[in-house]
Design an enzyme around this catalytic site. Sequence first.
Site: not given
Length: 184
Positions: A76, A84-86, A120
């Site tokens: 991620n 950051v994919c959060l 990601l």
Amino acid sequence: MSSPSKRREMDLMKLMMSDYKVEMINDGMQEFYVEFNGPKDSPYHGGVWKIRVELPDAYPYKSPSIGFINKIYHPNVDEMSGSVCLDVINQTWSPMFDLVNVFEVFLPQLLLYPNPSDPLNGEAAALMMRDRAAYEQRVKEYCENYAKPEDIGAKAEEKSSDEELSEDEYAASDDEEIAGKPDP
């Protein structure tokens, strides 16, 4: 002073008073780096990352932008940009959260419980789903190669426009080669 800027200042001070090293990027309070250690009981344990935080003008009503400066192997996190994919930070952010929550809850949760179904870094996600042991080994290799305390210090120096020799390099350099031969 408006409410969001007071809140920004208060949250930043709270983060600075905690156990995190915070380094301001410029005079404002909107961009800074935070030193973050990988959580125990994870393959990231022992790793140290420099995290860039950017607070939008609408903070705390809009989430901070978070990115890893030194490399991390994670489904991620984009390997090249460090973004950051959060979901909690990007989509379900609430003004009830603060900066300390980001570093004490959100990022540790991200590293402890990666989500390979929303990647990601597709390679990391595929490896994690296919071979968990190989994935954890790759994480540890990245920690060893890119996430040591000297790596976050070196990262800041790399961005410096002034290249200086260390005292040892200076002493070891041959002055004649640098200055050229004296005129006859």
